[in-house]
Design an enzyme around this catalytic site. Sequence first.
Site, PDB file in Angstrom:
ATOM      1  CE  LYS A 212     -14.198  -5.368  18.106  1.00  0.00           C
ATOM      2  NZ  LYS A 212     -12.790  -5.850  18.440  1.00  0.00           N
TER       3      LYS A 212
ATOM      4  CG  ASN B 126     -17.337  -7.402  19.268  1.00  0.00           C
ATOM      5  OD1 ASN B 126     -17.086  -8.314  18.294  1.00  0.00           O
ATOM      6  ND2 ASN B 126     -16.180  -7.310  20.147  1.00  0.00           N
TER       7      ASN B 126
ATOM      8  N   GLY C 205     -19.076 -15.466  26.505  1.00  0.00           N
ATOM      9  CA  GLY C 205     -17.930 -14.865  27.428  1.00  0.00           C
ATOM     10  C   GLY C 205     -16.756 -14.199  26.881  1.00  0.00           C
TER      11      GLY C 205
ATOM     12  CB  CYS D  77     -13.953  -9.320  22.921  1.00  0.00           C
ATOM     13  SG  CYS D  77     -12.346  -8.966  22.599  1.00  0.00           S
TER      14      CYS D  77
END
Length: 448
Positions: free
Chosen positions: A223, A227, A276, A279
Amino acid sequence: MRISVIGCGYVGLVTGACFAEIGHHVACTDDDESKIAILRSGKLPIYEPHLDVLVEKNVREGRLLFVNNPGEAVRSSEAVFICVGTPPLENGDADLSAIDNVARMIATEGGGAKLVVEKSTVPAQTGQELKRALTVYSRKSGSNFTVASNPEFLREGTAVTDFLHPDRIVIGVDDDTAAKKLREIYAPILERKFKCPAHQDKCPAAAAPVFVSTTVNSAELIKHASNSFLALKISFANALADMCDQLGADVQEVTAAVGMDPRIGPQFLQAGLGFGGFCLPKDVQAFIRLAERVGIDFTLLKAAEQVNRQRIELLLAKARKALWVLKGKKIALLGLAFKPNTDDIRFSPAIEAAKRFIAEGASLRAFDPQAMEKTRKALPQISLAKNPYEAVKDVDAVVIATEWDEFRKLDWKRVYNEMARPLVIDARNSLNPAEMKSLGFEYYSFGR
Ligand code: UDX
């Protein structure tokens, strides 16, 4: 299966509603009683396309329940999904206190063997800590727990579709029983055996999702790595836009062709005001901190963060260049949400830009199709217009900070006539420069 979901934020609500939609019995709970009250009154505390229909239908059909008492939710379920917030601390670390509180609650409420699944984004090795906490806290209740990780990749604005049509479902497990149970929970999605509420009868023809089973540590890392990589892509596109500005190239032409290479891919190469939301910025920060803690200097990610921070400065510099002195200038800000199709303003570059313009003495009037309510509550100092045309009336410049489709479709001729000076700074590269210039606008964007 009987499932409980702890935390009714974007991830928790979508998870709960979608699990109910595919046939499970779900009890959702949240510390914030006002949120549960809103949900019980038939409303949603957030704006997310299709979610209202899904919640209403599943509550009506008795598969979805909102409860104030977390113990009640946990006791009656076989699997507990933890979807509480992990906001950034001052130093960038993820604040895991909400997860710790939930662990204590689950352990105390107990109720036999349970699968505890972390869905909130957490740093690697949190699963280990969670397992230890559950063991310690359940010393007296004697319950036993299996901990699994199941990171969520949904995006705000397309959350329901993302949840029901994921490209992959990642689970991190330490034993086969947990893997089997999670596969059973996700079976309707894996086998695409449900009617998609977002597409009615016509689901997108995408391939069925891949079920990826790893260790808990790896799942947690997947994860953060996903990101962080997305953040790298965006910052790369933004740095490229600055090069294009200096070299007379068009960043959209460049990224379009670069993205045709399947090794690179076309997505997340949109240059503009930067990333932005709740997360990406916090996950990148937490990943940098995690690297530091294990003695690794993740310079690459730090650079991505730095490029991102500079976007606001760059916007201000463009505005100063065009308007000379900002103090006393009237500016219309179109967009407040951190991206289109959401009302979320958390860590929104648009809000950051608004604060900077106000700090420089500009007189700002803003409009956003969905984020007005949240802005009014959180930042009463931002003056809000009723509609985009009111926002642009007699202003010296329009700044587009979020690329809502609604702004693309504005009657720009009317906007031209309403403005004191027809100057547009499109910080999201959302309009066609040639068309804007042919309408008579002085038009600036990023890297074009
Ligand atoms: C993100 C991840 O995409 C998702 O997988 C994860 O689960 C949660 O974090 P989200 O926060 O909803 O989802 O937003 P996303 O659509 O990823 O956009 C993040 C930010 O990047 C937005 O501010 C957006 O405007 C910006 N962005 C995105 C760009 O500036 N350029 C792009 O090309 C893409």
